[in-house]
Design a protein around this motif. Structure first.
Motif, PDB file in Angstrom:
ATOM      1  N   ASN A  92      41.855  43.421  48.670  1.00 27.26           N
ATOM      2  CA  ASN A  92      42.814  42.587  47.924  1.00 27.26           C
ATOM      3  C   ASN A  92      44.238  42.951  48.320  1.00 27.26           C
ATOM      4  N   ASN A  93      45.191  42.367  47.616  1.00 33.85           N
ATOM      5  CA  ASN A  93      46.597  42.571  47.979  1.00 33.85           C
ATOM      6  C   ASN A  93      47.048  44.016  47.815  1.00 33.85           C
ATOM      7  N   GLU A  94      46.308  44.802  47.033  1.00 32.71           N
ATOM      8  CA  GLU A  94      46.678  46.210  46.850  1.00 32.71           C
ATOM      9  C   GLU A  94      46.094  47.078  47.956  1.00 32.71           C
ATOM     10  N   THR A  95      44.913  46.705  48.467  1.00 27.01           N
ATOM     11  CA  THR A  95      44.213  47.581  49.402  1.00 27.01           C
ATOM     12  C   THR A  95      44.440  47.208  50.865  1.00 27.01           C
ATOM     13  N   CYS A 105      48.133  35.172  48.139  1.00 23.94           N
ATOM     14  CA  CYS A 105      48.089  34.368  46.908  1.00 23.94           C
ATOM     15  C   CYS A 105      48.095  35.245  45.663  1.00 23.94           C
ATOM     16  N   LEU A 106      47.378  36.374  45.717  1.00 24.19           N
ATOM     17  CA  LEU A 106      47.359  37.279  44.566  1.00 24.19           C
ATOM     18  C   LEU A 106      48.755  37.833  44.323  1.00 24.19           C
ATOM     19  N   GLY A 107      49.336  38.357  45.367  1.00 27.72           N
ATOM     20  CA  GLY A 107      50.661  38.963  45.270  1.00 27.72           C
ATOM     21  C   GLY A 107      51.742  37.951  44.895  1.00 27.72           C
ATOM     22  N   ASN A 108      51.504  36.675  45.271  1.00 29.16           N
ATOM     23  CA  ASN A 108      52.499  35.643  44.972  1.00 29.16           C
ATOM     24  C   ASN A 108      52.277  35.004  43.602  1.00 29.16           C
TER      25      ASN A 108
HETATM   26  C1  LIG Z   1      48.634  42.182  43.549  1.00 29.27           C
HETATM   27  O1  LIG Z   1      48.280  41.095  42.733  1.00 29.27           O
HETATM   28  C2  LIG Z   1      48.270  41.413  41.355  1.00 29.27           C
HETATM   29  C3  LIG Z   1      47.686  40.209  40.640  1.00 29.27           C
HETATM   30  O2  LIG Z   1      48.388  39.054  40.884  1.00 29.27           O
HETATM   31  C4  LIG Z   1      49.691  41.779  40.933  1.00 29.27           C
HETATM   32  O3  LIG Z   1      49.688  42.105  39.552  1.00 29.27           O
HETATM   33  C5  LIG Z   1      50.161  42.966  41.754  1.00 29.27           C
HETATM   34  O4  LIG Z   1      51.487  43.269  41.442  1.00 29.27           O
HETATM   35  C6  LIG Z   1      50.024  42.670  43.216  1.00 29.27           C
HETATM   36  N1  LIG Z   1      50.341  43.863  43.993  1.00 29.27           N
HETATM   37  C7  LIG Z   1      51.101  43.853  45.070  1.00 29.27           C
HETATM   38  C8  LIG Z   1      51.286  45.133  45.788  1.00 29.27           C
HETATM   39  O5  LIG Z   1      51.626  42.814  45.482  1.00 29.27           O
END
Ligand SMILES: *[C@@H]1O[C@H](CO)[C@@H](O)[C@H](O)[C@H]1NC(C)=O
Ligand SMILES: *[C@@H]1O[C@H](CO)[C@@H](O)[C@H](O)[C@H]1NC(C)=O
Ligand SMILES: *[C@@H]1O[C@H](CO)[C@@H](O)[C@H](O)[C@H]1NC(C)=O
Length: 422
Positions: A92-95, A105-108
């Motif tokens: 995911n956007n964290e890993t 999309c997650l991060g946005n």
């Molecule tokens: C990853 O996505 C989550 C869920 O939308 C968000 O809360 C988090 O801040 C995001 N992390 C990064 C590093 O972008």
């Protein structure tokens, strides 16, 4: 007065209708152009001069049931259904730090996450959850190259993220425009690269004498040296093309002009449309790949056409892709034609040359169903947190990471593991 308004309305109506037909391909090209430079975030409206192929006039006609895809392997991975899946995405956007900002999309802040919980179930077999470690073991010491446009890059970044879980790759080379990138997984001595070539065949520019119109010029029988010259020693080439062929262009074969697509009367060339150009180019790719690429004795995988999902308009007429579950939109005839060209041309080349080192990664149908898998407005960070009146580009062509594009790689990994194992 009244007549003036009526006239204006009439011409506006005509203009809208024309625009609507031009809008879908224009949107795709605009977004592809945008991704020429991955860092370009400023979207400026500009005329791009891209129109429909003259022979094609029915963007919105849909085929209620797509023609059956050809079965090209033991089990046809291309035919199946998306079924609910409870397992979370493998990254995911964290890993994973390889997600491009415009596909994060997650991060946005995309609010729904249902689109992450589906898996592709081919009829008669399974696409297994990718075993990234087993894949890397199989690919030990090998070189794998993606060649194509920004959708190829989208897929390569998905693969990077899938593999990144096992080992963090090092970026051993990147060109100044970031279009060419080399990654290396040290424990497996595995190299993953990407080369930019949106047409796959040689391109240059053509300026019409006595007019200031400049077009893309394509030599449909010559592979683009930009990627060919870098393929020596490559074990696996994953190659693809598509939407760039919708662009106005002049075509050559054997060094002679054979026609064009929307080049205007001044060019004095026959309008032959982009389907025929794409067919010739794809034939060149299949024929020449195994013959003209120096020191390439590996395998080639051609990834089929990736459909877009702009609905209710084009890129700047409010076209969106707001769906949160798969389905709901049948494939357009134009998108299906692109797929048809790819599958028939491969069959022909196989019949002629027994080209069994080339296989298809046939994702057109499974990608068509995933109307929910695009960034849409979430190519931008928190688009609705800003001034609601602000206009931003909506992307219904590229795919969210993680997202359904990961499945293309699961299929690719499974196919390659079967092929490469001793
Ligand atoms: C990853 O996505 C989550 C869920 O939308 C968000 O809360 C988090 O801040 C995001 N992390 C990064 C590093 O972008
Ligand atoms: C669209 O194509 C059909 C079949 O080729 C033709 O009969 C029709 O006139 C065309 N329509 C337009 C608007 O060009
Ligand atoms: C056209 O060809 C040049 C030289 O090979 C290459 O650098 C460029 O990226 C190509 N353009 C497109 C749109 O692929």
């Amino acid at each position: 007065m009244t007549t003036l308004i009526q006239k204006a309305l009439r011409s506006r109506k005509v203009w809208c209708a024309c625009f609507f037909f031009a809008a879908l391909p224009a949107a795709m090209i605009r977004i592809l152009l945008l991704f020429n430079n991955p860092d370009s975030s400023n979207f400026k409206k500009q005329s791009v001069g891209i129109f429909m192929a003259p022979e094609y006039n029915a963007t919105n006609t849909v085929l209620s049931t797509p023609p059956p895809a050809r079965k090209l392997g033991k089990c046809d991975l291309s035919q199946g259904d998306w079924v609910p899946d409870h397992a979370p995405p493998v990254y995911n956007n964290e890993t994973c730090r390889h997600i491009q900002a415009t596909q994060d999309c997650l991060g946005n802040g995309r609010p729904d996450s249902h689109y992450l919980y589906w898996k592709w179930k081919p009829r008669g077999c399974e696409v297994l959850r990718s075993d990234a470690e087993a894949f890397l073991r199989t690919m030990r010491g090998q070189k794998m190259a993606f060649v194509g446009d920004s959708i190829a890059r989208n897929q390569m970044q998905s693969l990077l993220c899938i593999l990144n879980k096992v080992e963090k790759p090092t970026n051993t080379f990147h060109s100044s425009d970031d279009k060419t990138n080399h990654w290396f997984f040290p424990s497996y001595s595995f190299t993953l690269t990407i080369y930019w070539s949106s047409f796959l065949v040689k391109n240059s520019t053509y300026t019409i004498p006595d007019a200031d119109n400049t077009f893309v010029q394509l030599d449909l029988d010559i592979l683009d040296p930009a990627w060919v010259e870098s393929m020596a020693g490559t074990d696996v080439i994953v190659i693809s093309s598509g939407q760039w062929y919708f662009k106005a262009a002049v075509y050559r074969e054997g060094g002679q002009f054979i026609g064009c697509h929307h080049c205007g009367a001044k060019a004095g060339l026959k309008q032959v449309g982009f389907f025929s150009a794409y067919r010739r180019a794809i034939r060149t790719v299949f024929r020449e790949l195994l013959q003209s690429v120096p020191a390439f004795d590996g395998v080639a995988v051609f990834r089929t056409f990736a459909p877009d999902h702009f609905e209710n308009g084009g890129w700047d007429t409010g076209g969106t892709c707001p769906r949160t579950v798969p389905g709901g939109v049948a494939i357009t005839e134009m998108n299906w034609m692109m797929h048809e060209i790819e599958t028939t041309e491969l069959e022909k080349v196989r019949a002629e040359m027994g080209a069994n080192r080339i296989s298809l990664l046939d994702i057109t149908e499974l990608a068509q169903i995933r109307t929910d898998g695009h960034p849409g407005p979430y190519r931008n960070p928190y688009p609705y947190a800003k001034d609601a009146k602000e206009k931003f580009q909506i992307d219904c062509l590229h795919w969210c990471l993680p997202g359904p594009i990961d499945t293309w790689n699961e299929m690719l990994m499974e196919t390659l593991q079967q092929q490469m194992q001793p």
